[in-house]
Design a protein around this motif. Structure first.
Motif, PDB file in Angstrom:
ATOM      1  N   TYR A   1       0.828  -1.203   0.000  1.00  0.00           N
ATOM      2  CA  TYR A   1       0.000   0.000   0.000  1.00  0.00           C
ATOM      3  C   TYR A   1       0.864   1.255   0.000  1.00  0.00           C
ATOM      4  O   TYR A   1       0.563   2.232  -0.693  1.00  0.00           O
ATOM      5  N   PHE A   2       1.961   1.228   0.776  1.00  0.00           N
ATOM      6  CA  PHE A   2       2.827   2.398   0.892  1.00  0.00           C
ATOM      7  C   PHE A   2       3.963   2.399  -0.148  1.00  0.00           C
ATOM      8  O   PHE A   2       4.953   3.102   0.012  1.00  0.00           O
ATOM      9  N   ASN A   3       3.792   1.613  -1.206  1.00  0.00           N
ATOM     10  CA  ASN A   3       4.668   1.680  -2.387  1.00  0.00           C
ATOM     11  C   ASN A   3       6.131   1.362  -2.089  1.00  0.00           C
ATOM     12  O   ASN A   3       7.044   1.997  -2.639  1.00  0.00           O
ATOM     13  N   THR A   4       6.360   0.365  -1.245  1.00  0.00           N
ATOM     14  CA  THR A   4       7.726  -0.090  -0.995  1.00  0.00           C
ATOM     15  C   THR A   4       8.323  -0.646  -2.287  1.00  0.00           C
ATOM     16  O   THR A   4       7.623  -1.257  -3.094  1.00  0.00           O
ATOM     17  N   ASP A   5       9.625  -0.453  -2.493  1.00  0.00           N
ATOM     18  CA  ASP A   5      10.282  -0.927  -3.706  1.00  0.00           C
ATOM     19  C   ASP A   5      10.079  -2.427  -3.892  1.00  0.00           C
ATOM     20  O   ASP A   5      10.201  -3.204  -2.927  1.00  0.00           O
ATOM     21  N   GLU A   6       9.796  -2.825  -5.126  1.00  0.00           N
ATOM     22  CA  GLU A   6       9.544  -4.232  -5.419  1.00  0.00           C
ATOM     23  C   GLU A   6      10.708  -5.126  -5.013  1.00  0.00           C
ATOM     24  O   GLU A   6      10.510  -6.227  -4.487  1.00  0.00           O
ATOM     25  N   GLY A   7      11.924  -4.651  -5.221  1.00  0.00           N
ATOM     26  CA  GLY A   7      13.084  -5.443  -4.849  1.00  0.00           C
ATOM     27  C   GLY A   7      13.129  -5.771  -3.367  1.00  0.00           C
ATOM     28  O   GLY A   7      13.609  -6.837  -2.973  1.00  0.00           O
ATOM     29  N   ASP A   8      12.618  -4.865  -2.538  1.00  0.00           N
ATOM     30  CA  ASP A   8      12.594  -5.090  -1.091  1.00  0.00           C
ATOM     31  C   ASP A   8      11.499  -6.070  -0.684  1.00  0.00           C
ATOM     32  O   ASP A   8      11.541  -6.625   0.418  1.00  0.00           O
ATOM     33  N   LEU A   9      10.513  -6.264  -1.557  1.00  0.00           N
ATOM     34  CA  LEU A   9       9.414  -7.180  -1.248  1.00  0.00           C
ATOM     35  C   LEU A   9       9.632  -8.577  -1.803  1.00  0.00           C
ATOM     36  O   LEU A   9       8.927  -9.514  -1.431  1.00  0.00           O
ATOM     37  N   ALA A  10      10.605  -8.734  -2.697  1.00  0.00           N
ATOM     38  CA  ALA A  10      10.779 -10.009  -3.392  1.00  0.00           C
ATOM     39  C   ALA A  10      11.005 -11.166  -2.431  1.00  0.00           C
ATOM     40  O   ALA A  10      10.407 -12.241  -2.570  1.00  0.00           O
ATOM     41  N   SER A  11      11.876 -10.986  -1.448  1.00  0.00           N
ATOM     42  CA  SER A  11      12.165 -12.095  -0.527  1.00  0.00           C
ATOM     43  C   SER A  11      10.969 -12.411   0.364  1.00  0.00           C
ATOM     44  O   SER A  11      10.793 -13.565   0.781  1.00  0.00           O
ATOM     45  N   VAL A  12      10.137 -11.404   0.658  1.00  0.00           N
ATOM     46  CA  VAL A  12       8.914 -11.639   1.428  1.00  0.00           C
ATOM     47  C   VAL A  12       7.945 -12.484   0.606  1.00  0.00           C
ATOM     48  O   VAL A  12       7.331 -13.439   1.110  1.00  0.00           O
ATOM     49  N   VAL A  13       7.812 -12.149  -0.679  1.00  0.00           N
ATOM     50  CA  VAL A  13       6.981 -12.952  -1.583  1.00  0.00           C
ATOM     51  C   VAL A  13       7.508 -14.374  -1.660  1.00  0.00           C
ATOM     52  O   VAL A  13       6.730 -15.347  -1.583  1.00  0.00           O
ATOM     53  N   ASP A  14       8.815 -14.538  -1.803  1.00  0.00           N
ATOM     54  CA  ASP A  14       9.410 -15.876  -1.857  1.00  0.00           C
ATOM     55  C   ASP A  14       9.067 -16.672  -0.603  1.00  0.00           C
ATOM     56  O   ASP A  14       8.697 -17.855  -0.678  1.00  0.00           O
ATOM     57  N   PHE A  15       9.208 -16.030   0.555  1.00  0.00           N
ATOM     58  CA  PHE A  15       8.924 -16.724   1.812  1.00  0.00           C
ATOM     59  C   PHE A  15       7.458 -17.149   1.870  1.00  0.00           C
ATOM     60  O   PHE A  15       7.144 -18.309   2.201  1.00  0.00           O
ATOM     61  N   LEU A  16       6.543 -16.251   1.550  1.00  0.00           N
ATOM     62  CA  LEU A  16       5.125 -16.586   1.645  1.00  0.00           C
ATOM     63  C   LEU A  16       4.756 -17.715   0.691  1.00  0.00           C
ATOM     64  O   LEU A  16       4.032 -18.656   1.071  1.00  0.00           O
ATOM     65  N   LEU A  17       5.233 -17.658  -0.537  1.00  0.00           N
ATOM     66  CA  LEU A  17       4.921 -18.731  -1.485  1.00  0.00           C
ATOM     67  C   LEU A  17       5.507 -20.066  -1.029  1.00  0.00           C
ATOM     68  O   LEU A  17       4.912 -21.130  -1.260  1.00  0.00           O
ATOM     69  N   SER A  18       6.635 -20.028  -0.346  1.00  0.00           N
ATOM     70  CA  SER A  18       7.239 -21.271   0.150  1.00  0.00           C
ATOM     71  C   SER A  18       6.406 -21.908   1.250  1.00  0.00           C
ATOM     72  O   SER A  18       6.557 -23.104   1.539  1.00  0.00           O
ATOM     73  N   GLN A  19       5.507 -21.130   1.855  1.00  0.00           N
ATOM     74  CA  GLN A  19       4.691 -21.616   2.967  1.00  0.00           C
ATOM     75  C   GLN A  19       3.242 -21.932   2.554  1.00  0.00           C
ATOM     76  O   GLN A  19       2.415 -22.246   3.404  1.00  0.00           O
ATOM     77  N   HIS A  20       2.951 -21.841   1.268  1.00  0.00           N
ATOM     78  CA  HIS A  20       1.602 -22.147   0.786  1.00  0.00           C
ATOM     79  C   HIS A  20       1.330 -23.633   1.002  1.00  0.00           C
ATOM     80  O   HIS A  20       2.109 -24.489   0.595  1.00  0.00           O
ATOM     81  N   MET A  21       0.188 -23.951   1.635  1.00  0.00           N
ATOM     82  CA  MET A  21      -0.086 -25.313   2.050  1.00  0.00           C
ATOM     83  C   MET A  21      -0.953 -26.063   1.042  1.00  0.00           C
ATOM     84  O   MET A  21      -1.644 -25.463   0.213  1.00  0.00           O
ATOM     85  N   LYS A  22      -0.932 -27.385   1.136  1.00  0.00           N
ATOM     86  CA  LYS A  22      -1.633 -28.226   0.162  1.00  0.00           C
ATOM     87  C   LYS A  22      -3.134 -28.019   0.170  1.00  0.00           C
ATOM     88  O   LYS A  22      -3.796 -28.220  -0.855  1.00  0.00           O
ATOM     89  N   ASP A  23      -3.706 -27.623   1.324  1.00  0.00           N
ATOM     90  CA  ASP A  23      -5.159 -27.418   1.376  1.00  0.00           C
ATOM     91  C   ASP A  23      -5.567 -26.036   0.868  1.00  0.00           C
ATOM     92  O   ASP A  23      -6.742 -25.678   0.897  1.00  0.00           O
ATOM     93  N   GLY A  24      -4.604 -25.253   0.413  1.00  0.00           N
ATOM     94  CA  GLY A  24      -4.906 -23.984  -0.235  1.00  0.00           C
ATOM     95  C   GLY A  24      -4.596 -22.743   0.562  1.00  0.00           C
ATOM     96  O   GLY A  24      -4.466 -21.660  -0.002  1.00  0.00           O
ATOM     97  N   GLY A  25      -4.513 -22.871   1.886  1.00  0.00           N
ATOM     98  CA  GLY A  25      -4.314 -21.696   2.723  1.00  0.00           C
ATOM     99  C   GLY A  25      -2.905 -21.593   3.281  1.00  0.00           C
ATOM    100  O   GLY A  25      -1.941 -22.101   2.699  1.00  0.00           O
ATOM    101  N   PHE A  26      -2.806 -20.926   4.422  1.00  0.00           N
ATOM    102  CA  PHE A  26      -1.520 -20.664   5.059  1.00  0.00           C
ATOM    103  C   PHE A  26      -1.652 -20.878   6.566  1.00  0.00           C
ATOM    104  O   PHE A  26      -2.758 -20.808   7.122  1.00  0.00           O
ATOM    105  N   ASN A  27      -0.530 -21.123   7.227  1.00  0.00           N
ATOM    106  CA  ASN A  27      -0.525 -21.295   8.679  1.00  0.00           C
ATOM    107  C   ASN A  27       0.798 -20.787   9.225  1.00  0.00           C
ATOM    108  O   ASN A  27       1.865 -21.171   8.731  1.00  0.00           O
ATOM    109  N   CYS A  28       0.740 -19.920  10.244  1.00  0.00           N
ATOM    110  CA  CYS A  28       1.967 -19.333  10.791  1.00  0.00           C
ATOM    111  C   CYS A  28       2.841 -20.361  11.484  1.00  0.00           C
ATOM    112  O   CYS A  28       4.007 -20.081  11.800  1.00  0.00           O
TER     113      CYS A  28
END
Length: 310
Positions: free
Chosen positions: A128-155
């Motif tokens: 929302y606050f327009n952070t540089d895409e390069g700074d968000l890339a590793s966050v995206v990588d982490f979240l996608l690595s945690q995507h679960m087989k039932d479709g959702g996510f769990n901390c």
């Protein structure tokens, strides 16, 4: 009150409520009102709590509700102008100081692991606050690595090897993915779109609050309309996400909408039913009283799905 009177009541609220009521209920994007959010009312008060080091509270995640993390989430939900310079400086500091080895933002950097809920919320306000895409890339990588087989996510997926998704984590990540997409980021956006569709299906499969095996209520707190939601899931948070993400009508939303209708006061408003305990900068509203936040959110859900009585 009829709907016009309720909208008038909202338009007498904090300038952030005025702005969103105009935008979401009257379809008037009043940029003049949005600009004032940082200059008066709740927005000004949140900004006034910022420390000289550019952060809020003691650390990124401590104390919880007065930390930089939850304060930035509150400011994003006020719809303060996304180009606010002080907020950009605070986010730059978080990106530079709070990433951990797995690429996510850690609640207790530099040691420890990232938390899926925290990173879903971070992706929401950072996008929302327009952070540089390069700074968000590793966050995206982490979240996608945690995507679960039932479709959702769990901390707990990267800590205690959870095998079933959490509604709390899933809605937090959904909000983050959708804000990322809305702001035009491109890194791994096709994979994120696929994860988003699966996560939405996870919530719909459970009709927002019911076991897909027994039909029982999963947790009674899912039916309590709290605000601010923090990291916690409830049916209004899910429905408000659906309208924001323009999720098409699905009959599996109906049960939750029936619960929402039963919670409406005789005057047409909705209350804040619960507050999540903990130190806060200040209370925007009181539990047990008619809530402009919950009324605004409920009305824009009903309007989006053409369920708002005239």
């Amino acid at each position: 009150m009829n709907n016009d009177q309720i909208i008038s009541w909202l338009l007498n609220g904090d300038v952030s409520i005025q702005y969103q009521a105009n935008k979401d209920l009257l379809k008037e994007d009043r940029k003049d009102l949005q600009k004032r959010i940082s200059e008066e009312g709740w927005g000004k008060e949140f900004l006034s709590k910022r420390n000289s080091d550019g952060q809020w509270g003691q650390k990124f995640y401590q104390p919880k509700w007065t930390s930089s993390h939850y304060t930035l989430l509150d400011l994003r939900n006020l719809c303060i102008v996304p180009t606010h310079q002080l907020i950009k400086e605070s986010l730059d500091k978080i990106v530079n100081e709070c990433k951990v080895q797995d690429g996510g933002i850690g609640p207790a950097p530099p040691d420890g692991k990232s938390d899926v809920c925290v990173n879903g919320m971070f992706l929401n306000y950072a996008s929302y606050f327009n952070t540089d895409e390069g700074d968000l890339a590793s966050v995206v990588d982490f979240l996608l690595s945690q995507h679960m087989k039932d479709g959702g996510f769990n901390c707990r997926s990267n800590r205690s090897l959870a095998v079933h998704s959490s509604f709390h984590s899933t809605v937090s990540v959904l909000e983050g993915i959708t804000e990322y997409e809305k702001n035009g980021y491109q890194y791994r956006v096709i994979e994120l779109a696929w994860a988003r569709k699966q996560a939405i299906e996870f919530i719909l499969k459970h009709r927002l609050f019911l076991s897909d095996h027994t039909g029982d209520i999963i947790h009674k707190d899912f039916l309590k309309l709290s605000y601010p939601s923090r990291w916690r899931y409830d049916i209004l948070r899910a429905l408000d996400y659906f309208q924001y993400a323009k999720v098409p009508w699905d009959n599996r939303m109906k049960k939750a909408l029936e619960v929402l209708a039963r919670k409406r006061n005789k005057d047409g408003t909705w209350n804040v039913q619960a507050k999540h305990p903990g130190q806060v900068h200040f209370d925007m509203e009181k539990a047990g009283k008619p809530s402009k936040w919950n009324t605004l959110r409920a009305l824009r859900v009903l309007k989006h799905y053409n369920l708002l009585d005239q």
